[in-house]
Design a protein around this motif. Structure first.
Motif, PDB file in Angstrom:
ATOM      1  N   ASP A  69       2.751 -13.363 -58.349  1.00 55.30           N
ATOM      2  CA  ASP A  69       1.733 -12.572 -59.031  1.00 55.30           C
ATOM      3  C   ASP A  69       1.477 -13.070 -60.442  1.00 55.30           C
ATOM      4  OD1 ASP A  69       1.026 -10.788 -57.121  1.00 55.30           O
ATOM      5  OD2 ASP A  69       2.750  -9.514 -57.472  1.00 55.30           O
ATOM      6  N   PRO A  84     -11.053 -22.908 -64.787  1.00 52.76           N
ATOM      7  CA  PRO A  84     -11.763 -21.798 -65.407  1.00 52.76           C
ATOM      8  C   PRO A  84     -10.932 -21.257 -66.556  1.00 52.76           C
ATOM      9  CG  PRO A  84     -10.823 -21.127 -63.306  1.00 52.76           C
ATOM     10  CD  PRO A  84     -10.507 -22.575 -63.469  1.00 52.76           C
ATOM     11  N   GLU A  85     -11.460 -21.325 -67.758  1.00 54.35           N
ATOM     12  CA  GLU A  85     -10.684 -20.835 -68.890  1.00 54.35           C
ATOM     13  C   GLU A  85     -10.857 -19.339 -69.031  1.00 54.35           C
ATOM     14  OE1 GLU A  85      -9.583 -22.738 -72.293  1.00 54.35           O
ATOM     15  OE2 GLU A  85     -10.727 -24.558 -71.902  1.00 54.35           O
ATOM     16  N   ALA A  86      -9.782 -18.691 -69.404  1.00 51.26           N
ATOM     17  CA  ALA A  86      -9.823 -17.239 -69.505  1.00 51.26           C
ATOM     18  C   ALA A  86     -10.517 -16.838 -70.796  1.00 51.26           C
ATOM     19  CB  ALA A  86      -8.403 -16.685 -69.453  1.00 51.26           C
ATOM     20  N   ASP A  87     -11.744 -17.233 -70.913  1.00 52.57           N
ATOM     21  CA  ASP A  87     -12.497 -16.925 -72.114  1.00 52.57           C
ATOM     22  C   ASP A  87     -13.968 -16.851 -71.733  1.00 52.57           C
ATOM     23  OD1 ASP A  87     -13.784 -16.771 -74.492  1.00 52.57           O
ATOM     24  OD2 ASP A  87     -12.570 -18.312 -75.488  1.00 52.57           O
ATOM     25  N   PRO A  88     -14.546 -15.666 -71.780  1.00 52.54           N
ATOM     26  CA  PRO A  88     -15.936 -15.531 -71.328  1.00 52.54           C
ATOM     27  C   PRO A  88     -16.929 -16.347 -72.153  1.00 52.54           C
ATOM     28  CG  PRO A  88     -15.092 -13.454 -72.228  1.00 52.54           C
ATOM     29  CD  PRO A  88     -13.949 -14.384 -72.163  1.00 52.54           C
ATOM     30  N   ARG A 148     -17.996 -20.581 -70.562  1.00 50.87           N
ATOM     31  CA  ARG A 148     -18.397 -20.671 -69.158  1.00 50.87           C
ATOM     32  C   ARG A 148     -18.928 -22.057 -68.844  1.00 50.87           C
ATOM     33  NH1 ARG A 148     -20.867 -14.915 -67.192  1.00 50.87           N
ATOM     34  NH2 ARG A 148     -18.985 -13.746 -67.671  1.00 50.87           N
ATOM     35  N   GLU A 180      -3.086  -7.614 -59.142  1.00 51.93           N
ATOM     36  CA  GLU A 180      -2.121  -8.462 -58.459  1.00 51.93           C
ATOM     37  C   GLU A 180      -2.191  -8.262 -56.955  1.00 51.93           C
ATOM     38  OE1 GLU A 180       1.739  -8.473 -60.786  1.00 51.93           O
ATOM     39  OE2 GLU A 180       0.792  -6.630 -61.361  1.00 51.93           O
ATOM     40  N   SER A 181      -1.517  -9.132 -56.232  1.00 53.94           N
ATOM     41  CA  SER A 181      -1.492  -8.961 -54.786  1.00 53.94           C
ATOM     42  C   SER A 181      -0.800  -7.649 -54.467  1.00 53.94           C
ATOM     43  CB  SER A 181      -0.757 -10.120 -54.123  1.00 53.94           C
ATOM     44  OG  SER A 181       0.548 -10.190 -54.606  1.00 53.94           O
ATOM     45  N   HIS A 227      -7.728 -12.497 -58.197  1.00 55.48           N
ATOM     46  CA  HIS A 227      -6.661 -12.246 -59.164  1.00 55.48           C
ATOM     47  C   HIS A 227      -6.725 -13.259 -60.287  1.00 55.48           C
ATOM     48  CE1 HIS A 227      -5.013 -15.400 -56.611  1.00 55.48           C
ATOM     49  NE2 HIS A 227      -4.411 -15.796 -57.704  1.00 55.48           N
ATOM     50  N   MET A 276      -7.881 -14.667 -63.416  1.00 56.92           N
ATOM     51  CA  MET A 276      -8.624 -14.175 -64.573  1.00 56.92           C
ATOM     52  C   MET A 276      -9.575 -15.244 -65.104  1.00 56.92           C
ATOM     53  SD  MET A 276      -7.814 -11.097 -64.781  1.00 56.92           S
ATOM     54  CE  MET A 276      -8.472 -10.511 -66.332  1.00 56.92           C
ATOM     55  N   GLY A 277      -9.237 -16.504 -64.892  1.00 59.81           N
ATOM     56  CA  GLY A 277     -10.125 -17.570 -65.332  1.00 59.81           C
ATOM     57  C   GLY A 277     -11.461 -17.498 -64.615  1.00 59.81           C
ATOM     58  N   VAL A 278     -11.417 -17.290 -63.311  1.00 55.95           N
ATOM     59  CA  VAL A 278     -12.650 -17.170 -62.534  1.00 55.95           C
ATOM     60  C   VAL A 278     -13.415 -15.923 -62.979  1.00 55.95           C
ATOM     61  CG1 VAL A 278     -13.565 -16.795 -60.212  1.00 55.95           C
ATOM     62  CG2 VAL A 278     -11.727 -18.417 -60.560  1.00 55.95           C
ATOM     63  N   GLN A 279     -12.688 -14.846 -63.180  1.00 60.47           N
ATOM     64  CA  GLN A 279     -13.344 -13.616 -63.636  1.00 60.47           C
ATOM     65  C   GLN A 279     -14.097 -13.865 -64.941  1.00 60.47           C
ATOM     66  OE1 GLN A 279     -13.604 -11.037 -61.905  1.00 60.47           O
ATOM     67  NE2 GLN A 279     -11.727 -10.401 -60.880  1.00 60.47           N
ATOM     68  N   ALA A 280     -13.415 -14.519 -65.878  1.00 60.36           N
ATOM     69  CA  ALA A 280     -14.027 -14.759 -67.184  1.00 60.36           C
ATOM     70  C   ALA A 280     -15.294 -15.573 -67.026  1.00 60.36           C
ATOM     71  CB  ALA A 280     -13.040 -15.487 -68.088  1.00 60.36           C
ATOM     72  N   ALA A 322     -17.937 -13.020 -64.002  1.00 63.65           N
ATOM     73  CA  ALA A 322     -18.222 -11.586 -63.930  1.00 63.65           C
ATOM     74  C   ALA A 322     -18.993 -11.086 -65.144  1.00 63.65           C
ATOM     75  CB  ALA A 322     -16.906 -10.823 -63.801  1.00 63.65           C
ATOM     76  N   LEU A 355      -1.661  -8.922 -69.124  1.00 62.82           N
ATOM     77  CA  LEU A 355      -2.313  -9.852 -68.205  1.00 62.82           C
ATOM     78  C   LEU A 355      -3.078 -10.915 -68.985  1.00 62.82           C
ATOM     79  CD1 LEU A 355      -2.092  -9.563 -65.181  1.00 62.82           C
ATOM     80  CD2 LEU A 355      -4.311  -8.457 -65.152  1.00 62.82           C
ATOM     81  N   LEU A 383      -1.856 -15.362 -70.076  1.00 61.91           N
ATOM     82  CA  LEU A 383      -2.574 -16.528 -69.561  1.00 61.91           C
ATOM     83  C   LEU A 383      -2.362 -17.726 -70.475  1.00 61.91           C
ATOM     84  CD1 LEU A 383      -5.909 -14.735 -68.731  1.00 61.91           C
ATOM     85  CD2 LEU A 383      -4.238 -15.555 -67.090  1.00 61.91           C
TER      86      LEU A 383
END
Lengths: 283, 318, 335
Positions: free
Chosen positions: B182, B255-259, B262, C47-48, C221, C223-227, C230, C262, C266
């Motif tokens: 996780d 993908p960087e965790a920074d909006p 992009r 998380e899963s 899950h 967060m990089g893709v989410q950032a 989304a 979370l 990262l």
């Protein structure tokens, strides 16, 4: 214990378990038999079931009830020998073939495939004819065992093949575990349920096979088994002469045995299969 | 320079298919690198780049087609199994697959202790096991007699590391150790590698596709692509100033965790991976933005640029 | 602000299992309130085993035993009217599926029929929803659709096994978008893919959203893709929504302690400072802790956290959070 309790929740298991216990009690009763089952003319012939002779007597002058106890015992002995010995062969062949792979695997699988494709019944009949004189419970059991392992060895082999690729195999190797211990400790727990459920199937197959051979007259007819009892009854025209108790006893016992073993194996394999287990329990 | 483990032109060719349609796939093609004592070396790349094959060859689960592996200067062969299991241990990707689901986890610990004769008595064994478990933040009490499904993925992965530590190895091979853990627990595993390196002097071969954690934890990195190491050097240089076009693509694709960061450029993907394996010359030529004529039929040489090894024609002749 | 297109009210969906005689209830979705709007990409992260996939199944009204809808409602806005999904008949649900809402399940590359060419798959798909198309018309529509999404047209003549995993994943997504649904629900579409391919999938999802101006609910899950994709993100923990905000809000100003961990754990390029994991382990959904399910792992836990679950409170600029430390229940932010 918990396993047994869960199994008993299935009526098929409970019922077949009780039937098998009854049959086992019958087999144990042989110890108290007043007659030698191989002797003729120890009681009056062709009597109907009565208080004195519970299931009547046959044309050979034997008590059918006590004959039946021996028949059940001997049939069970044959099937247990055939079942366990063939399981041992199946586990050994399957595990060695699956773990060793390469040439060993090819040779062993060639043997088992050959056994699978040749018409088994004819071969057994031929062999039975050849060794008819030396035929007793053990040799018959071993003969059947020799022909009953091929399919299950294949199943176990394929199970090992997939387990071998799992990461815990590598963990065991890195823990310094040797090949034999690895196979026994890591793989055996996966094969055990399969061994148990196929054991039961194999036993009923052996009983059926013995009956077939007996009816064909290919076994030692002096040893009472469910098959030889039937064979004698048929050859004395018991049906025609109206001695129904003589012929009905082995038939009914055999049917009970088959159904009980079948239900036992079905309910055990369902218990072991998590998907049907959820269904059965009902959500 | 001291080298703990050295791989010398390690090649593995798999043959697939029947006699009629035989296909040879070069999983690793002359892979050479070394790992120093107390160093975290990352081997990064996408699936099918051959990184797991490298790990399997080091551990002796796979025989190399050609090339050699040296551990502490000694050449490893098939018959000398002991040299690697005592000194080199491994942890795997799937924490739930690492241990047999039908056996309790502690059995593996006692087996390791027994097989390597690490303790004289049961009490001694328990003390040793407890010591290793405490190193990963667990204890003997909370783990004895339990089956794998009674733990979380993160716990199992730490248990797996503790088991590997029992023999006091000098090198830990970690094949994608966090990809199935996780996200919230990942760093606890990665931080553990740092701790092992700093406190126990254990080297780690960290095999991953996750460049961000590779950057975070490792000292040097090798980027693999279709069986070749295309770039290798200190992690700061390789990931912050990538030179090989593939490393650049890989680095930009994280993908960087920074909006605010992009992606705005469009990329082309390989339609089938299979074609790239069979490509003569540089395997990346089909997708490379800087492709030249000779890339298509000449295998690029290994060139050192600024302390970094790059396998690319772009840097030849400079 | 855009109109709400998908809304849930106190949604509860549990798995009720009978494992060897003992009843086990897995509280996978536990009182979730969602408002997903038109023309946005709504990310759900967690998380899963936190109930993400179950939430999607209930949103798509694909509830099959052992999963059960315990309480709450799901509303779709269809042609300007709100429809409560569980009140629909089987036939009505079937009509809504794919045309109004489509679902890309996890590992969906395997849904493609391996023995027919992809164009046949597309045609079968069109046939079952839009009748009266000839074979050539159907192929033409498929070709047009594939071209519009920037995928190579030759893949239509290929069998699934001839394509790489990433290409198959993109074909399934393209298939889900074929009938121009207003909502596309995607479960971990980028997981188990290589980073470069993952980027291609993200690119495709963005393209689809821009072309159709519809809603995408994306569970991952990562967060990089989410950032990267989304517009708004909901963070799920142990079957509950614990925080929801715009992507900038989640990454720039996370309020819930779990979200903070979370985001802070990262790793980032160019920054080697030590990152810490969330302490402890995720709870089992069968045996949830009392009160706020995060309290055993939370370093800021108060007495009340152990007893009562905080409400999902809306703060200014639509940042929602369920934590006693924040909003009306607490005395300002945790720090």
């Amino acid at each position: 214990m918990k396993v047994l309790r869960d199994l008993f929740r299935d009526y098929r298991f409970a019922l077949s378990f009780c039937v098998l216990c009854l049959l086992l009690v019958l087999a144990v009763l042989t110890i108290f038999s007043p007659y030698d089952p191989t002797l003729w003319g120890v009681v009056p012939r062709d009597l109907k079931p009565s208080r004195e002779y519970l299931l009547g007597t046959n044309s050979k002058g034997q008590d059918v009830f006590w004959q039946a106890t021996f028949a059940v015992r001997n049939s069970l002995v044959i099937s247990v020998i055939a079942g366990t010995v063939s399981r041992v062969i199946a586990v050994l062949v399957g595990m060695v073939a699956g773990y060793k792979g390469r040439l060993t695997d090819r040779v062993l699988m060639f043997v088992s495939d050959s056994l699978l494709v040749i018409p088994l019944f004819l071969i057994i009949v031929m062999l039975a004819m050849l060794i008819r004189d030396k035929m007793n419970l053990v040799t018959l059991g071993l003969l059947l065992a020799f022909f009953g392992w091929a399919w299950d060895a294949r199943v176990i082999r394929s199970q090992i093949l997939s387990l071998r690729e799992r990461e815990f195999t590598q963990t065991a190797i890195l823990s310094g575990t040797g090949t034999l211990r690895l196979v026994l400790n890591e793989y055996m727990p996966f094969a055990t349920p399969l061994v148990f459920s196929t054991l039961i199937n194999n036993m009923s197959w052996a009983i059926g096979m013995e009956m077939t051979l007996a009816v064909l007259g290919l076994v030692n007819l002096d040893i009472p088994t469910l098959g030889t009892m039937l064979q004698w009854a048929i050859s004395y025209q018991a049906m025609l002469l109206g001695y129904w108790w003589w012929i009905a006893t082995p038939v009914v016992l055999a049917v009970f045995l088959f159904v009980a073993l079948y239900w036992l194996s079905v309910s055990i394999s369902e218990y072991l299969d998590p998907r049907t287990r959820i269904q059965r329990v009902g959500v | 320079m001291e080298k703990l483990l050295e791989l010398d032109r390690l090649t593995k060719v798999f043959t697939l298919g029947s006699v009629i349609s035989r296909v040879r796939i070069t999983a690793t093609d002359s892979v050479s690198f070394y790992i120093k004592p107390a160093e975290i070396f990352a081997l990064a790349g996408e699936s099918g780049c051959g990184k797991t094959t490298v790990a399997r060859m080091i551990l002796g689960f796979e025989e190399p087609t050609s090339g050699a592996i040296f551990y502490n200067g000694k050449k490893g062969t098939k018959n000398e199994k002991v040299w690697f299991t005592e000194g080199i241990q491994a942890i795997f990707q799937d924490p739930f697959g690492t241990f047999n689901p039908l056996r309790t986890v502690d059995r593996y610990f006692f087996e390791t202790v027994q097989n390597y004769k690490l303790a004289g008595s049961k009490e001694e064994a328990i003390r040793l096991i407890d010591e290793k478990l405490r190193a990963v933040g667990l204890s003997y009490e909370e783990f004895s007699g339990k089956y794998p499904n009674e733990f979380s993925g993160g716990q199992l992965q730490r248990i797996s590391i503790a088991r590997a530590l029992l023999t006091n190895p000098t090198l830990l091979i970690a094949d994608e150790p966090v990809s199935m853990v996780d996200a919230s627990l990942r760093m606890s595993i990665v931080n553990l590698f740092k701790k092992l390196k700093e406190e126990l002097g254990v080297s780690v071969l960290y095999i991953t596709h996750d460049l961000a954690t590779a950057y975070y934890v490792s000292d040097r990195i090798a980027i693999m692509f279709r069986g070749n190491i295309v770039e290798m050097g200190p992690v700061e240089k390789v990931l912050m100033e990538p030179k090989h076009p593939y490393t650049k693509l890989l680095r930009e694709s994280i993908p960087e965790a920074d909006p605010n960061k992009r992606w705005d450029t469009v990329i082309t993907l390989a339609d089938t991976e299979y074609e790239e394996y069979l490509r003569a010359g540089c395997k990346f030529a089909g997708r490379c933005p800087d492709v030249m004529d000779r890339c298509k039929d000449e295998v690029p040489p290994d060139i050192y640029v600024d302390g970094v090894l790059v396998k690319c024609h772009k840097y030849a002749g400079e | 602000m855009n109109q709400t297109i998908l809304r849930t009210e106190k949604l509860k969906a549990f798995y009720v299992l009978d494992v060897l005689g003992t009843r086990k209830v897995v509280k996978a979705v536990n009182e979730v309130d969602l408002e997903i709007r038109e023309n946005e990409i709504y990310g759900i992260a967690g998380e899963s085993g936190c109930g993400k996939t179950t939430l999607l199944k209930t949103l798509y009204a694909a509830i099959e035993p052992p999963l059960r809808l315990i309480g709450g409602k799901v509303y779709y806005r269809v042609n300007g009217e709100e429809v409560e999904v569980s009140s629909l008949s089987r036939e009505e649900k079937r009509k809504l599926r794919w045309e109004y809402v489509s679902y890309v399940p996890q590992g969906s590359m395997s849904v493609l029929n391996p023995v027919i060419r992809l164009k046949e798959t597309f045609r079968d798909f069109l046939d079952s929803h839009v009748s009266g198309k000839t074979k050539d018309e159907a192929f033409a529509i498929a070709r047009e659709h594939i071209a519009a999404l920037g995928l190579p047209q030759k893949i239509l003549d290929a069998y699934p096994h001839q394509l790489s995993g990433g290409m198959r994943q993109r074909v399934t997504i393209a298939l889900a978008a074929l009938l121009k649904p207003r909502i596309i629900i995607a479960d971990e579409p980028t997981t188990a893919l290589d980073v470069v391919v993952q980027r291609g999938v993200v690119q495709l999802l963005k393209d689809i959203q821009q072309n159709l101006r519809n809603t995408i609910v994306l569970v991952t899950h990562d967060m990089g893709v989410q950032a990267n994709i989304a517009d708004r993100i909901g963070i799920m923990y142990a079957g509950k929504m614990v925080e929801e905000a715009t992507t900038e809000g989640i990454f720039g100003d996370p309020l819930h302690p779990y979200t903070r961990y979370l985001i802070n754990s990262l790793p980032r390029f160019g920054d080697k400072t030590t990152r810490e994991s969330v302490p402890g382990s995720p709870p089992s959904l069968i045996n949830l802790p009392s009160g706020c399910p995060f309290h055993p792992r939370c370093p800021y836990a108060l007495e009340i956290c152990k007893e009562q679950m905080p409400g999902f409170v809306k703060l200014d600029n639509n940042h929602k959070v369920a934590c006693w430390l924040v909003g009306e229940g607490g005395n300002g932010k945790a720090s």
